[in-house]
Design a protein around this motif. Structure first.
Motif, short mmCIF file in Angstrom:
data_model
loop_
_atom_site.label_atom_id
_atom_site.label_comp_id
_atom_site.label_asym_id
_atom_site.label_seq_id
_atom_site.Cartn_x
_atom_site.Cartn_y
_atom_site.Cartn_z
N GLY A 21 0.80 -1.21 0.00
CA GLY A 21 0.00 0.00 0.00
C GLY A 21 0.83 1.27 0.00
N ASP A 22 2.14 1.14 0.01
CA ASP A 22 3.02 2.31 0.05
C ASP A 22 2.91 3.09 -1.26
OD1 ASP A 22 4.82 4.03 1.15
OD2 ASP A 22 6.55 2.73 0.98
N ILE A 23 2.86 4.39 -1.15
CA ILE A 23 2.73 5.24 -2.32
C ILE A 23 4.10 5.38 -2.98
CG2 ILE A 23 2.19 7.57 -3.09
CD1 ILE A 23 0.27 7.74 -0.71
N ASP A 24 4.12 5.22 -4.32
CA ASP A 24 5.36 5.38 -5.06
C ASP A 24 5.87 6.80 -4.96
OD1 ASP A 24 5.29 2.77 -5.89
OD2 ASP A 24 4.25 3.22 -7.75
N GLY A 25 7.17 6.96 -4.93
CA GLY A 25 7.78 8.29 -4.88
C GLY A 25 8.89 8.39 -5.90
N ILE A 26 9.83 9.26 -5.64
CA ILE A 26 10.95 9.41 -6.56
C ILE A 26 12.19 8.75 -5.97
CG2 ILE A 26 10.06 11.51 -7.62
CD1 ILE A 26 12.14 13.04 -5.89
N ALA A 27 11.97 7.68 -5.25
CA ALA A 27 13.07 6.99 -4.60
C ALA A 27 14.14 6.60 -5.62
CB ALA A 27 12.56 5.74 -3.90
N GLN A 28 15.37 6.69 -5.18
CA GLN A 28 16.49 6.37 -6.05
C GLN A 28 16.51 4.87 -6.30
OE1 GLN A 28 18.45 6.98 -8.53
NE2 GLN A 28 19.00 8.82 -7.46
N THR A 29 16.43 4.47 -7.56
CA THR A 29 16.44 3.05 -7.89
C THR A 29 17.80 2.59 -8.36
OG1 THR A 29 15.68 3.56 -10.11
CG2 THR A 29 14.00 3.04 -8.47
N ILE A 30 18.70 3.51 -8.69
CA ILE A 30 20.04 3.16 -9.13
C ILE A 30 21.02 3.63 -8.05
CG2 ILE A 30 21.84 3.58 -10.85
CD1 ILE A 30 19.59 3.99 -12.90
N THR A 31 21.86 2.74 -7.63
CA THR A 31 22.83 3.07 -6.58
C THR A 31 24.25 2.94 -7.13
OG1 THR A 31 23.05 0.80 -5.78
CG2 THR A 31 21.26 2.14 -4.83
N GLY A 32 25.20 3.42 -6.37
CA GLY A 32 26.59 3.27 -6.73
C GLY A 32 27.00 1.81 -6.83
N ASP A 33 26.43 0.98 -5.97
CA ASP A 33 26.71 -0.46 -6.02
C ASP A 33 26.21 -1.07 -7.33
OD1 ASP A 33 27.95 -0.45 -3.56
OD2 ASP A 33 26.16 -1.11 -2.47
N ASP A 34 25.06 -0.59 -7.82
CA ASP A 34 24.54 -1.08 -9.10
C ASP A 34 25.50 -0.74 -10.23
OD1 ASP A 34 22.19 -1.99 -7.85
OD2 ASP A 34 21.18 -0.07 -8.17
N ILE A 35 26.04 0.47 -10.20
CA ILE A 35 26.98 0.91 -11.22
C ILE A 35 28.24 0.04 -11.17
CG2 ILE A 35 28.44 2.82 -12.00
CD1 ILE A 35 26.18 4.69 -10.84
N ASP A 36 28.76 -0.19 -9.97
CA ASP A 36 29.96 -1.03 -9.82
C ASP A 36 29.71 -2.46 -10.28
OD1 ASP A 36 31.45 1.08 -8.84
OD2 ASP A 36 31.11 0.56 -6.73
N THR A 37 28.52 -2.97 -10.02
CA THR A 37 28.18 -4.33 -10.43
C THR A 37 28.24 -4.46 -11.94
OG1 THR A 37 26.81 -4.68 -8.48
CG2 THR A 37 26.38 -6.11 -10.37
N VAL A 38 27.68 -3.48 -12.65
CA VAL A 38 27.72 -3.51 -14.11
C VAL A 38 29.15 -3.34 -14.60
CG1 VAL A 38 26.97 -2.33 -16.22
CG2 VAL A 38 25.35 -2.66 -14.35
N LEU A 39 29.89 -2.43 -13.98
CA LEU A 39 31.28 -2.17 -14.38
C LEU A 39 32.13 -3.43 -14.28
CD1 LEU A 39 33.53 -0.15 -15.13
CD2 LEU A 39 33.79 0.30 -12.68
N MET A 40 31.96 -4.22 -13.23
CA MET A 40 32.80 -5.39 -13.00
C MET A 40 32.18 -6.70 -13.50
SD MET A 40 34.32 -4.56 -9.27
CE MET A 40 33.51 -3.13 -8.59
N SER A 41 31.07 -6.60 -14.17
CA SER A 41 30.37 -7.78 -14.67
C SER A 41 31.22 -8.52 -15.71
CB SER A 41 29.06 -7.32 -15.32
OG SER A 41 28.50 -8.34 -16.10
N PRO A 42 31.03 -9.83 -15.82
CA PRO A 42 31.75 -10.58 -16.86
C PRO A 42 31.12 -10.44 -18.25
CG PRO A 42 30.42 -12.06 -15.55
CD PRO A 42 30.31 -10.70 -14.91
N SER A 43 30.06 -9.67 -18.37
CA SER A 43 29.41 -9.45 -19.66
C SER A 43 30.36 -8.75 -20.63
CB SER A 43 28.15 -8.60 -19.49
OG SER A 43 27.23 -9.24 -18.64
N PRO A 44 30.09 -8.85 -21.93
CA PRO A 44 30.93 -8.15 -22.91
C PRO A 44 30.97 -6.64 -22.64
CG PRO A 44 29.45 -9.68 -24.01
CD PRO A 44 29.05 -9.64 -22.57
N VAL A 45 32.10 -6.03 -22.94
CA VAL A 45 32.30 -4.60 -22.67
C VAL A 45 31.21 -3.75 -23.32
CG1 VAL A 45 33.86 -2.64 -23.03
CG2 VAL A 45 34.77 -4.84 -22.31
N GLU A 46 30.88 -4.05 -24.57
CA GLU A 46 29.87 -3.26 -25.28
C GLU A 46 28.53 -3.31 -24.57
OE1 GLU A 46 31.68 -5.70 -26.81
OE2 GLU A 46 33.16 -4.39 -27.77
#
Length: 89
Positions: A21-46
């Motif tokens: 029942g919580d009302i949606d807001g403008i809460a941050q959905t992307i964090t610095g940890d998310d960015i680091d996870t993508v940066l260090m992922s084994p996925s192709p660079v592109e």
């Protein structure tokens, strides 16, 4: 102010924070940890660069509502991550 829902009164004060029942807001959905996870992922660079660019577009779209100055550091972190990966591509 209580609200009628399914025939019973619900007072927002009694609602669980983060519950259904919580009302949606403008809460941050992307964090610095998310960015680091993508940066260090084994996925192709592109693919990682593409994901980081998508994250940047989302944060730019939300930046007009940023009153706490939380988005600018994330944009800087994204720019640095994209630059780092671009050297590898």
């Amino acid at each position: 102010m209580p609200v009628m829902k399914n025939g019973s009164m619900i007072d927002p004060v009694d609602a669980q924070v983060g519950g259904d029942g919580d009302i949606d807001g403008i809460a941050q959905t992307i964090t610095g940890d998310d960015i680091d996870t993508v940066l260090m992922s084994p996925s192709p660079v592109e693919q990682r660069i593409g994901t980081l660019r998508e994250m940047r577009v989302e944060l730019e779209a939300r930046s007009h509502a940023d009153r706490g100055g939380e988005i600018a550091p994330l944009l800087n972190q994204l720019d640095a991550a994209i630059a780092l990966l671009s050297m590898r591509a």
